[in-house]
Design an enzyme around this catalytic site. Sequence first.
Site, PDB file in Angstrom:
ATOM      1  N   ASP A 239       0.765  -1.126   0.045  1.00  0.00           N
ATOM      2  CA  ASP A 239      -0.176   0.043  -0.130  1.00  0.00           C
ATOM      3  C   ASP A 239       0.969   0.932   0.106  1.00  0.00           C
ATOM      4  O   ASP A 239       2.104   1.084   0.223  1.00  0.00           O
ATOM      5  CB  ASP A 239      -1.032  -0.050   1.329  1.00  0.00           C
ATOM      6  CG  ASP A 239      -2.107   0.859   0.887  1.00  0.00           C
ATOM      7  OD1 ASP A 239      -3.146   0.652   1.684  1.00  0.00           O
ATOM      8  OD2 ASP A 239      -2.330   1.692   0.231  1.00  0.00           O
TER       9      ASP A 239
HETATM   10  C1  GLC Z   1      -4.281   4.305  -0.548  1.00  0.00           C
HETATM   11  C2  GLC Z   1      -5.327   3.092   0.003  1.00  0.00           C
HETATM   12  C3  GLC Z   1      -5.043   2.115  -1.261  1.00  0.00           C
HETATM   13  C4  GLC Z   1      -4.758   2.756  -2.664  1.00  0.00           C
HETATM   14  C5  GLC Z   1      -3.397   3.509  -2.504  1.00  0.00           C
HETATM   15  C6  GLC Z   1      -3.019   4.422  -3.701  1.00  0.00           C
HETATM   16  O1  GLC Z   1      -3.578   4.859   0.681  1.00  0.00           O
HETATM   17  O2  GLC Z   1      -5.044   2.378   0.903  1.00  0.00           O
HETATM   18  O3  GLC Z   1      -6.315   1.472  -1.337  1.00  0.00           O
HETATM   19  O4  GLC Z   1      -5.015   2.217  -3.752  1.00  0.00           O
HETATM   20  O5  GLC Z   1      -3.343   4.387  -1.320  1.00  0.00           O
HETATM   21  O6  GLC Z   1      -3.980   5.555  -3.587  1.00  0.00           O
END
Ligand code: GLC
Length: 747
Positions: A239
Amino acid sequence: MKESKKIQNEKIEALLKELTLEEKCRMIHGSEFFKSGDVPRLGIPKIATSDGPCGVRNDFYPDRWFVIGSSADYVSYLPSNSAIASTWNRELAHDSGMVLGREARGRGKDMILAPGINIKRNPLCGRNFEYLSEDPYLVSEMVVPLIEGIQENDVSACVKHFACNNQEFERHSVNAEPTERAFNEIYLPGFEAAVKKAKTRGLMGSYNLVRGEHGSESRLLLTDILRKKWKYDGLVVSDWTANHDTKDAAESGLDLEMGITDNFDEYYLGMPLVRAIQSGEIDEECVNEKVRNILRFLLRVRKIDIEVSSTRGGKTTARAVEVPDRDPGCYNGTIMHSYARNTADEAVVLLKNEKKRLPLKPSQTKRILVIGDNANRAHANGGGSAEIKALYEITPLLGIAQEYGGNTEVRYARGYYVPPKYRERENWQEHSITDEWGADFADRDKRKLSAEQRKATKALKEEALRLAAEYDDVIFVGGLDHDFDVEGADRKNMKLPYGQDELLNELLDVNPNIIVVMVAGSPVDMRAWKDRAKAIVYMSYNGMEGGSALARVISGEICPSGKLAETFPNCYEDTPVAHFGEYPGRKLTAAQKKRYKACAYTEEYKEDIFVGYRYYEKFKVPVQFPFGHGLSYVDFRYEGMELKKKDHTVTVSVKLTNTGIARASEVVQLYVGEKTPSPENPVKELKGFEKVELKPGQTKTVRIKLHLKDLAHYDGEAGKWVQMHGSMEFYIGSSSADIRCRKELKI
Ligand code: GLC
């Protein structure tokens, strides 16, 4: 013609050999917020990713959290994952995935960061709208076609967030401690189906910890389970800024570290890893494995091929080359909008319909008063990373007005005051890794209104009450919005915000026939007026055609066929997480702190497997509306249930008749449990479902086949699945609480 795995691996090895250590490390971390690093010298491109589950997110600057603001990134806005799950229609899950993948490709992306499939363990979780269900079987059945649809377009899905990202409170530091049984029976199956059945080409690790390791660098999750046990050879992405340690990240099954900061080369898998390898602290083979997965990913989405040529001296050289006939994708085609509409139509759930209050036939309806801020509110551009720039979004009010046309006067009254959106900051994600950011939302429902805001509230209520007395047909559209269903924050309770309960009761005093529509990404507490309202309709954030789908159901043009994919408990206090008291997690003891160095809170999932309806049934806790509940405008007759056991399978069949006068669909649900449920087992569990469309008077025999091995529980001590035996009860129902027929079978 599909290239053999062997040839593909030989190509990968040939190109891997050409890369320097620095080049390899460039490839395994972000070089922009949504792109990995490239190696132009060898033709290796960046991997272009984009959010999210409801559509392809607008573009940002490569290294600043500000949107580019181009008019070329308007896209189709699909029903959220919770809406897709409410259809209980596998084909629609596929079609939604196909649109999402087609549009991602059309927007030049290689991986869409979707679907989100975390189990809805807690109705307060801010991201429930992005997830599918509380039940692992329903999650598994819907996630597979969804991912298959996405991956038909030379792009990759990215199933997320692996694993146990079941709350937003302290999401970067809370440590989830599911029991071994719950881990295997509840939290892993959806991901296992995504990996083994849907062959997802991408998977995203979670922010939270699981048993002391951060999800995006967890040896348990990414190496032991994903790589070794499930034999996953797809791409694993973190993430965004979910990594915390170079060695952990390097030696786990992670391939690609992404983040929200612009110091890309200093990411854990960047120069720190180069230095750690050069010093001998970390083995270079870790990087090679990651690069192999990245090259395999690029080959699978047909972004590259690898050309290997042998030189005169018998040496081979290799380089990546473009694939000329890669699917170009497309976006915003009307065909996409019709798919979005098909799904939206079947995601509308009729919760209550006393005295056939609905449908509201246009031919008999001359005037309609629509009340409520949510009748007029578009939701696409909210919720956190799931936000998107919808090409259009039909609100409930617009849907109703266009559905009824010019012979019906449609009047609107806002009814209640909603303060300006809580988070106007477009660069919110720059602050999204601090848990303080989520805390911003803590007092959103207790925001002090200014004097003029209070005046506005009073005036809006008076207007609504006055008008409600003048109209026979009144539709109230309320619920939540993305100030409450939002990444990074959980709700404090299930109550409706903005004074809706009080307003609704006063409106029902004035006009007892009000039709209530709840638009929300998660369950809300309707007890204050639920028994008084004759008709209650629920829909989650239902995409660009959501308003027209709602209107078509209200007018009777289509019969509602949605079913709840999660239980609506009476209130948070009745939930298993509240009952066992672990949420939102306890501060660590000194001993635990030593073991779980990076987390602030730990949360034992003491409810074990008793999540959702498993809990409410077992502990006999009454709920507002049960799992699988959803009414139609017609009644269905169930008869002639039969069980046929053959070898290791059981085929359950039942005759279903549409006894009404309109074409309608029903979701026939199969639950199985022990005749006398033992203390440690749920009363029954969903083991099959079929959605069937019937013309008036039509009868169909519905067959659901299941394998006996699926009637098993996980023995945490023994570390294996144990098949159930003895007298089992097979239940066929229109919901988990509306069982129409049942039969016993000895196994
Ligand atoms: C965010 C989310 C994830 C997302 C990523 C990119 O913090 O947790 O679901 O795809 O970062 O934006």
